[in-house]
Structures are given as structure tokens and as C-alpha cells.
Design an enzyme around this catalytic site. Sequence first.
Site, PDB file in Angstrom:
ATOM      1  N   THR A 143      -0.392  -2.868  11.604  1.00 46.24           N
ATOM      2  CA  THR A 143      -1.204  -2.861  10.388  1.00 46.24           C
ATOM      3  C   THR A 143      -0.410  -3.489   9.281  1.00 46.24           C
ATOM      4  O   THR A 143       0.205  -2.834   8.466  1.00 46.24           O
ATOM      5  CB  THR A 143      -1.654  -1.469   9.958  1.00 46.24           C
ATOM      6  OG1 THR A 143      -2.479  -1.624   8.807  1.00 46.24           O
ATOM      7  CG2 THR A 143      -0.555  -0.564   9.599  1.00 46.24           C
ATOM      8  N   LYS A 178       3.757  -6.766   4.302  1.00 41.35           N
ATOM      9  CA  LYS A 178       3.499  -5.377   3.920  1.00 41.35           C
ATOM     10  C   LYS A 178       3.141  -4.592   5.166  1.00 41.35           C
ATOM     11  O   LYS A 178       2.607  -5.120   6.145  1.00 41.35           O
ATOM     12  CB  LYS A 178       2.393  -5.269   2.866  1.00 41.35           C
ATOM     13  CG  LYS A 178       0.990  -5.683   3.279  1.00 41.35           C
ATOM     14  CD  LYS A 178       0.172  -4.725   4.104  1.00 41.35           C
ATOM     15  CE  LYS A 178       0.120  -3.337   3.509  1.00 41.35           C
ATOM     16  NZ  LYS A 178      -0.688  -2.415   4.414  1.00 41.35           N
ATOM     17  N   SER A 234      -5.880  10.515  -1.102  1.00 41.00           N
ATOM     18  CA  SER A 234      -5.922  11.253  -2.372  1.00 41.00           C
ATOM     19  C   SER A 234      -5.268  10.456  -3.507  1.00 41.00           C
ATOM     20  O   SER A 234      -4.639   9.461  -3.270  1.00 41.00           O
ATOM     21  CB  SER A 234      -5.227  12.603  -2.223  1.00 41.00           C
ATOM     22  OG  SER A 234      -3.886  12.433  -1.852  1.00 41.00           O
ATOM     23  N   THR A 270       0.870  -1.186   0.000  1.00 38.03           N
ATOM     24  CA  THR A 270       0.000   0.000   0.000  1.00 38.03           C
ATOM     25  C   THR A 270       0.908   1.238   0.000  1.00 38.03           C
ATOM     26  O   THR A 270       1.341   1.675  -1.058  1.00 38.03           O
ATOM     27  CB  THR A 270      -0.964   0.001   1.205  1.00 38.03           C
ATOM     28  OG1 THR A 270      -0.234  -0.260   2.407  1.00 38.03           O
ATOM     29  CG2 THR A 270      -2.039  -1.055   1.031  1.00 38.03           C
ATOM     30  N   ASN A 280       0.393  10.622   5.527  1.00 35.96           N
ATOM     31  CA  ASN A 280      -0.896  10.268   6.122  1.00 35.96           C
ATOM     32  C   ASN A 280      -1.968  11.331   5.920  1.00 35.96           C
ATOM     33  O   ASN A 280      -3.162  11.016   5.921  1.00 35.96           O
ATOM     34  CB  ASN A 280      -0.705   9.933   7.593  1.00 35.96           C
ATOM     35  CG  ASN A 280      -0.142   8.537   7.791  1.00 35.96           C
ATOM     36  OD1 ASN A 280      -0.850   7.557   7.663  1.00 35.96           O
ATOM     37  ND2 ASN A 280       1.151   8.460   8.021  1.00 35.96           N
ATOM     38  N   GLU A 291       6.670   4.795   7.129  1.00 36.84           N
ATOM     39  CA  GLU A 291       6.304   6.029   6.426  1.00 36.84           C
ATOM     40  C   GLU A 291       7.157   7.204   6.899  1.00 36.84           C
ATOM     41  O   GLU A 291       7.084   7.615   8.059  1.00 36.84           O
ATOM     42  CB  GLU A 291       4.821   6.323   6.643  1.00 36.84           C
ATOM     43  CG  GLU A 291       3.916   5.316   5.943  1.00 36.84           C
ATOM     44  CD  GLU A 291       2.470   5.394   6.363  1.00 36.84           C
ATOM     45  OE1 GLU A 291       1.642   4.785   5.667  1.00 36.84           O
ATOM     46  OE2 GLU A 291       2.162   6.044   7.372  1.00 36.84           O
TER      47      GLU A 291
END
Length: 405
Positions: A191, A180, A405, A154, A400, A277
Site C-alpha cells: 500500500t 509513502k 478517527s 498518511t 490501525n 506502523e
Amino acid sequence: MAINLTIPKMVFAIEGIEIGVTEAGIKKENRKDLTVFKLDEGTTVSGVFTKNLFCAAPVQIAKKHLLLGKPIRSLVINTGNANAGTGQNGLKNAQTICSSLGNLLKIEDCQVLPFSTGVVLEPLPVDKILNNLYKAVLKSDKNNWMEAAYGIMTTDTIPKIFSEQFTIDQKVFTITGISKGAGMIHPNMATMLGFIGTDIGIKQSLLDKIIKDLADKSFNRITIDGDTSTNDSFIIMATGKSKIKLESEHDSNYHIILDALAKAASDLAQKIVRDAEGATKFITLQVEKAASKEEALAIAYSVAKSPLVKTAFYASDPNIGRILVAIGYSNTNIPINKVKIWLNDLLIVENGELSKFYTEESGKKVMKQSEIVIKISLNNGYFAEKVYTCDLSHDYVTINSDYRS
């Protein structure tokens, strides 16, 4: 940018497992987002899942199918939509996907485990999945592990894959796995999705025990932002195609095989943190000489989750008092005048206060490195635990805030 994250040069197939990956346009067009695993008869499968109360529809269905006790013959994974917070429609959609794939593979729907990852509280575009399942099945091949690693991503920037061969008594066995995850990472579990395959034959009841032990030392030892997601799942598939069988904890090869599986699980879990991230630094929290496992983990997570600690490391700012503060509010009862703290080999705190040998210049030099160990000695017992985390950067906020979007 991922922190020292490597992709193996050789990816070994697992006899008894075929994988097909295709594009279903679930969230974006021209992106691999639908993956199907086909498992040969005789494969044992076990899983552990998120403890979030709002666990996603596919998690609920997967747990139900495993409890039924029939041999699992297939997995189906979609990205782009979590199918979480979707109520009865979400459950119906997850079950419909299992039924449709079951029909394609000529197996029962309860022999299929579904998995989803993506945005929560959005309806699953189930028709897109149903209309493309056959494409994934047609593309099934034992050498598609790398395709699958890409297909389950993702916000990941690099596919996460482990693949090695091991030898016992001149017999070779293989372990290959993918994972992932990059954000919303914290036990139980993070997650993340993790899938490990091996050609060892492992008795079902033993595999059920092994996977819990592995998760406890790997996927339940990572934290990025303190959020526990709704879709986390970790699955092990043991096909039994090699000449090595494992029936009991008392088997002579038990610990060798357990260590090999633990190596795979730990590698895949740490790769999630390395690709966190916006992360620029990989940080290991190593707590030693604690009175108990619980005490060690409470302190490790208190430091690992602290936004103030994490932002200081991002800035390479040796504001090391933040580490001491995080230990202090960990809800433990430790002798603070015995605490020692190191950054890598640099002693920064001794007997609960600033080390007389520490300088801010030396602290800054360590904090500029991409891999840092925060070692905390409590001098309060004999237990030790490790937790893996990262820094917190401007890019984490950007990623985040723009996620949908």
C-alpha cells in the site's frame, strides 16, 4: 519511531518536472494533501500497479491513460481518501479530476494520471480537490520534491525521499524520488505510492521493461503486515533533459543507469519498512542456496509474514523455533537436514537443528538490535533472494484501530 531512516541533506531538482502542493482539506484541515506534477514535453512515463482485484478508481484510470499511449504531462495525487470501492461514481470522479487539471494545464485529460491514498469504501470529496487544483498548479516549482514527500504522507511519520547525482563519461544525471507507506504493506504491490524522476532520456518501450524489473527487486520485496492494498502505484518519469539517452539494453551505459535507478527504488521501498506502523526493528530475510527464485521467496515471505516471528522480535524474545516453524510451512520441498540459520553473524540452526554453539543469551543480544538479518541457507541450489520486513508491536494495533478517527 522510524528505524534509522534518514532524509537526504541535498535534494536535487529534476529539469523538466515541476511540483505544486496545497491544502484541500480532504480529510483534515491545514494539512498538505493535494499534489500536482507538471511534466515537460518529451518526458516518458511508465507505471506498475496493485494486483488487488478491487483496485481503486484512480488506478483503473491511470492504467487506461497509459495504455492510450499519449505523452503523460501531469500527475495528481490526493491523500486522505483512497477512492476505492466507490464504483462508477469513483471512476467518474477520478476522470473529472483529470479533465479539470487537463483544462488548467491545456492538455488532454488522458495525459493526466490520478492517484489517491487513504480510507477505502468512502466517497471521494471530489469538490474539495477540484476547488484547489489551481492552487497546486500556481505553486508549481522544480524544487518542491520535499514538499511533495510531505504531501503524500498518511500514517507515515517521516517523509521518504531519495536524491542523488551520478556521472557517466563526465556527464551528470540526476535521480530524485519520493514514496509513502507505513501499513497494509505486502506485494503485489504494497500500500504505497512511489514516484521517481530522472533527467535521463529513456525510450518508452525500454522504460516499460525497466520499471517492472525495478519493482520486482524493490517494492515487491517488502512486507509489513501481509495486506495488499487497492491503490499501490509506482511511477518513473524520464524527462530527457540531460545529455544522456538510453535507447536499448545493449547501450554501453544501460547497466550503470539501471543500477542507479535500482538504488533509488530499493532505498524508497526500504524506507517504507523503516517507517512501518509501530515498528522498532528493520529485518532483512536473506535466503541463499535455494533451488529456485520461487523457493527462496516462498521461504523468505513465510518467515517475514509470520506474526509469531514478528512479535518475538518485537519482544527481543529468542523464541527462534518460530523461524524454523515458518520455514516448515512454506509449502516447499527442501532438505531440512541441510538448513542453516543465522541471526546476523550468530549461527542458531545447523543441519536442521539447534546449533551446539548457540545460547539464549547470545540470541537475545542480537534480537535487541534495531537492524537484524535472518540468513537462511538451504544448501539446495544456487539462487538467493532478499525480503525486507519489520517487527509487529502494540503500536501497530493502536494505530490501525484508531486509523479513521
